[in-house]
Enzyme design. Sequence first.
Site, PDB file in Angstrom:
ATOM      1  N   ARG A 147       0.824  -1.217   0.000  1.00 48.48           N
ATOM      2  CA  ARG A 147       0.000   0.000   0.000  1.00 48.48           C
ATOM      3  C   ARG A 147       0.857   1.265   0.000  1.00 48.48           C
ATOM      4  O   ARG A 147       0.471   2.284  -0.595  1.00 48.48           O
ATOM      5  CB  ARG A 147      -0.953  -0.024   1.194  1.00 48.48           C
ATOM      6  CG  ARG A 147      -2.107  -1.003   0.996  1.00 48.48           C
ATOM      7  CD  ARG A 147      -3.061  -1.040   2.160  1.00 48.48           C
ATOM      8  NE  ARG A 147      -4.279  -1.778   1.796  1.00 48.48           N
ATOM      9  CZ  ARG A 147      -5.244  -2.095   2.644  1.00 48.48           C
ATOM     10  NH1 ARG A 147      -5.144  -1.758   3.921  1.00 48.48           N
ATOM     11  NH2 ARG A 147      -6.297  -2.751   2.233  1.00 48.48           N
ATOM     12  N   LYS A 158     -19.716 -17.692   0.602  1.00 48.19           N
ATOM     13  CA  LYS A 158     -21.141 -17.534   0.905  1.00 48.19           C
ATOM     14  C   LYS A 158     -21.867 -16.557  -0.011  1.00 48.19           C
ATOM     15  O   LYS A 158     -21.371 -15.473  -0.309  1.00 48.19           O
ATOM     16  CB  LYS A 158     -21.311 -17.077   2.356  1.00 48.19           C
ATOM     17  CG  LYS A 158     -20.840 -18.097   3.390  1.00 48.19           C
ATOM     18  CD  LYS A 158     -21.093 -17.592   4.798  1.00 48.19           C
ATOM     19  CE  LYS A 158     -20.693 -18.636   5.840  1.00 48.19           C
ATOM     20  NZ  LYS A 158     -20.955 -18.158   7.215  1.00 48.19           N
ATOM     21  N   GLY A 197      -9.759  -9.273  -1.183  1.00 46.16           N
ATOM     22  CA  GLY A 197      -8.623  -9.896  -0.516  1.00 46.16           C
ATOM     23  C   GLY A 197      -8.288 -11.290  -1.000  1.00 46.16           C
ATOM     24  O   GLY A 197      -7.138 -11.594  -1.367  1.00 46.16           O
ATOM     25  N   GLY A 228     -13.187  -3.506   0.723  1.00 47.20           N
ATOM     26  CA  GLY A 228     -14.580  -3.103   0.863  1.00 47.20           C
ATOM     27  C   GLY A 228     -15.025  -2.089  -0.171  1.00 47.20           C
ATOM     28  O   GLY A 228     -16.142  -2.159  -0.679  1.00 47.20           O
TER      29      GLY A 228
END
Length: 400
Positions: free
Chosen positions: A38, A199, A356, A379
């Site tokens: 980053r 999921k 991720g 996110g």
Amino acid sequence: MAAFKTLDDLTDIAGKRILLRVDLNVPVADGKVTDSTRIERVAPTILELSARGAKVILLAHFGRPKGEPVADMSLSLIVSAVNEVLGRKVFFAADCIGPEAEQAVGKMANGDILLLENTRFHKGEEKNDPAFTEELAQNGDIFVNDAFSAAHRAHASTEGLAHHLPAYAGRTMQAELEALEKGLGNPARPVVAIVGGAKVSSKIDLLQNLVKRVDALVIGGGMANTFLAANGIEVGKSLCEHDLADVAQKIMAEAKASNCTIVLPVDGVVAREFKANAANEVVVTELIPADAMILDVGPQSVEDVKEWIAKAATLVWNGPLGAFEIQPFDAATVAAARFAAERTKAGTLVSVAGGGDTVAALNHAGVADDFSYVSTAGGAFLEWMEGKELPGVAVLSKSE
């Protein structure tokens, strides 16, 4: 996507105080940064502004201190790593507002780089509090946001400052937004999306948005089992959210209405235990043994995925096709990723990936550098794929 201002729109910035929001939320172990990716991503913006004579003031968060100073979440821990990546001396101030920040900014010479303490040490940051935002703004003449990964949060240092100072996108933010525009905003068609992971429940909004915007949606990972079960296929002991059968059926109906092809596995690699090199076999999905679990999509399914990638002009990828962390259940993800990388390198595919697990899977396959763009934003990338407006991006619009 609305037009936004970039560093190319900035002129005569020598001596100007630039508040530059960056993502320095890097992993640290035993007091040392273990992955400087980053920092490396924001280095071009920092160095460009410094080279142009600006006083570069870095704003960042680190961890989740919940509005209170926490010693092991101090940005002082990463100053040396930032120094190393930039190859430059980086000064540090023990607060991001108040006398310490003001004095440190006041001492800066043109081209200097100053890192202010964790913005989240103040409750006003995450609340986007006007008074706190005003205090931040007092130390700057211009606001540059280079932290797309925090753009889904309407915080003081990501959204609020743009209402107080002229606002611009940094080079990393610019590259991310341009890549995402090519991915879903205004893509070359056909567009194929690959969505995997464990999921369905965590990606309902994502799937509902994609079926309206892509030509084919490949579903893999544990979430594919939920769709198979919704179609009446027994999946044995596989990870499956049986209670979401109605949701899966609704998504398939929406896809049909939008002329989006849902691509589900036709075979799977099954095992009786979840561990590396467990005894396994390839079985067509209609014949999954009751005592077995699907841990990867099978070879015929991989060929189907490659066929769709071959048809695509644009590929958007979020989530692995199987349990890629353990061999041999990484085979499908690796094969599909390498095929997409080959087409990208050949200039016939725009490939945008993020999340991720996705980044880890592409690194595992050795092809992360071969995709058109790989987002590390987590996110924010997911919310963009869900079709949601990102406050930190919206506020950069030229209409602001």
